[in-house]
Write a protein that holds these residues in place. Structure first.
Motif, short mmCIF file in Angstrom:
data_model
loop_
_atom_site.label_atom_id
_atom_site.label_comp_id
_atom_site.label_asym_id
_atom_site.label_seq_id
_atom_site.Cartn_x
_atom_site.Cartn_y
_atom_site.Cartn_z
N LEU A 266 2.57 -5.29 -1.15
CA LEU A 266 1.55 -4.36 -1.65
C LEU A 266 0.24 -4.55 -0.89
O LEU A 266 -0.40 -3.56 -0.48
CB LEU A 266 1.32 -4.55 -3.15
CG LEU A 266 0.21 -3.71 -3.79
CD1 LEU A 266 0.51 -2.23 -3.64
CD2 LEU A 266 0.02 -4.10 -5.24
N GLU A 267 -0.15 -5.78 -0.69
CA GLU A 267 -1.39 -6.04 0.06
C GLU A 267 -1.29 -5.52 1.49
O GLU A 267 -2.25 -4.98 2.04
CB GLU A 267 -1.71 -7.55 0.06
CG GLU A 267 -2.09 -8.09 -1.30
CD GLU A 267 -3.25 -7.37 -1.94
OE1 GLU A 267 -4.24 -7.09 -1.25
OE2 GLU A 267 -3.16 -7.05 -3.13
N LYS A 268 -0.11 -5.66 2.08
CA LYS A 268 0.10 -5.16 3.44
C LYS A 268 -0.03 -3.64 3.47
O LYS A 268 -0.66 -3.08 4.38
CB LYS A 268 1.50 -5.59 3.91
CG LYS A 268 1.80 -5.23 5.33
CD LYS A 268 3.19 -5.74 5.71
CE LYS A 268 3.59 -5.25 7.09
NZ LYS A 268 4.96 -5.63 7.42
N GLU A 269 0.54 -2.97 2.47
CA GLU A 269 0.44 -1.50 2.40
C GLU A 269 -1.01 -1.07 2.21
O GLU A 269 -1.47 -0.09 2.82
CB GLU A 269 1.30 -0.95 1.25
CG GLU A 269 2.79 -1.18 1.39
CD GLU A 269 3.43 -0.38 2.50
OE1 GLU A 269 2.81 0.56 3.03
OE2 GLU A 269 4.58 -0.68 2.85
N LYS A 270 -1.74 -1.78 1.38
CA LYS A 270 -3.15 -1.45 1.16
C LYS A 270 -3.97 -1.66 2.43
O LYS A 270 -4.86 -0.86 2.74
CB LYS A 270 -3.73 -2.29 0.02
CG LYS A 270 -3.27 -1.84 -1.35
CD LYS A 270 -3.90 -2.66 -2.45
CE LYS A 270 -3.47 -2.17 -3.81
NZ LYS A 270 -4.08 -2.96 -4.90
N ALA A 271 -3.66 -2.71 3.17
CA ALA A 271 -4.36 -2.95 4.43
C ALA A 271 -4.07 -1.83 5.43
O ALA A 271 -4.98 -1.39 6.15
CB ALA A 271 -3.95 -4.31 5.01
N GLU A 272 -2.84 -1.37 5.45
CA GLU A 272 -2.47 -0.26 6.34
C GLU A 272 -3.23 1.01 5.95
O GLU A 272 -3.71 1.74 6.82
CB GLU A 272 -0.96 -0.03 6.31
CG GLU A 272 -0.48 1.12 7.17
CD GLU A 272 -0.72 0.94 8.65
OE1 GLU A 272 -0.62 1.96 9.37
OE2 GLU A 272 -1.00 -0.17 9.12
N LEU A 273 -3.34 1.26 4.66
CA LEU A 273 -4.09 2.43 4.18
C LEU A 273 -5.54 2.35 4.63
O LEU A 273 -6.11 3.32 5.13
CB LEU A 273 -4.01 2.56 2.66
CG LEU A 273 -4.85 3.69 2.05
CD1 LEU A 273 -4.34 5.04 2.51
CD2 LEU A 273 -4.85 3.58 0.53
N LYS A 274 -6.12 1.18 4.47
CA LYS A 274 -7.51 1.00 4.87
C LYS A 274 -7.67 1.24 6.38
O LYS A 274 -8.62 1.90 6.82
CB LYS A 274 -7.99 -0.40 4.50
CG LYS A 274 -9.45 -0.63 4.77
CD LYS A 274 -9.89 -2.00 4.31
CE LYS A 274 -11.37 -2.15 4.60
NZ LYS A 274 -11.87 -3.47 4.36
#
Length: 163
Positions: A31-39
């Motif tokens: 989830l954190e990886k996906e959020k970082a990609e979104l950012k």
């Protein structure tokens, strides 16, 4: 003390709990990886927009400096700006896809959290059963010991009375 007859089940529940905790940890990391990609995508979009505006302004200033060379150069500039806008729209679509991926990852995290809680609950139940079983065994041993002590006491008492 006799061996606990459900020891294998206890060990299975402990392993299941550890696996559930690991799966939860992995889901949180994903989830954190996906959020970082979104950012990263959002920052990329903002950067592209700023660059587009900057390039258009620079081109307009260049056209103004040369003088009105015609509609042809303005049309080329409009096409170039449209192409940049298309690239921005593509990045915006990627952002929307990434938001969906984040929703999926959040659901997975919540599912793993429930699984982890269930595994912990099951382990706690079997540990409670073992604890109760141990208390029962101790109580039975103590009762036998007291009975043996009482028999020894009675035997000694009867031997003293016979003398």
């Amino acid at each position: 003390m006799p061996p606990y007859r459900l020891q294998v089940l206890l060990e299975m529940r402990e392993r299941a709990k550890e696996e559930a905790e690991q799966a939860f940890s992995d889901a949180v990391k994903a989830l954190e990886k996906e959020k970082a990609e979104l950012k990263r995508l959002q920052e990329d979009l903002e950067k592209r927009k700023a660059e587009r505006k900057q390039k258009v302004m620079a081109y307009l200033q260049q056209v103004m400096a040369k003088g009105a060379t015609g509609v042809n150069s303005l049309t080329m500039m409009n096409r170039y700006e449209d192409r940049l806008k298309d690239e921005e729209a593509q990045v915006a679509l990627e952002i929307e896809r990434q938001k969906e991926a984040i929703k999926v990852a959040e659901k997975l995290v919540e599912q793993r959290r429930r699984e982890m809680a269930e595994a912990a609950k099951e382990l706690k139940a079997i540990e409670k059963h073992k604890e109760t079983w141990q208390k029962q065994i101790r109580a039975e041993r103590q009762a036998k010991e007291e009975l043996n002590q009482e028999e020894i006491g009675n035997t000694l008492f009867l031997m003293r009375q016979r003398k």
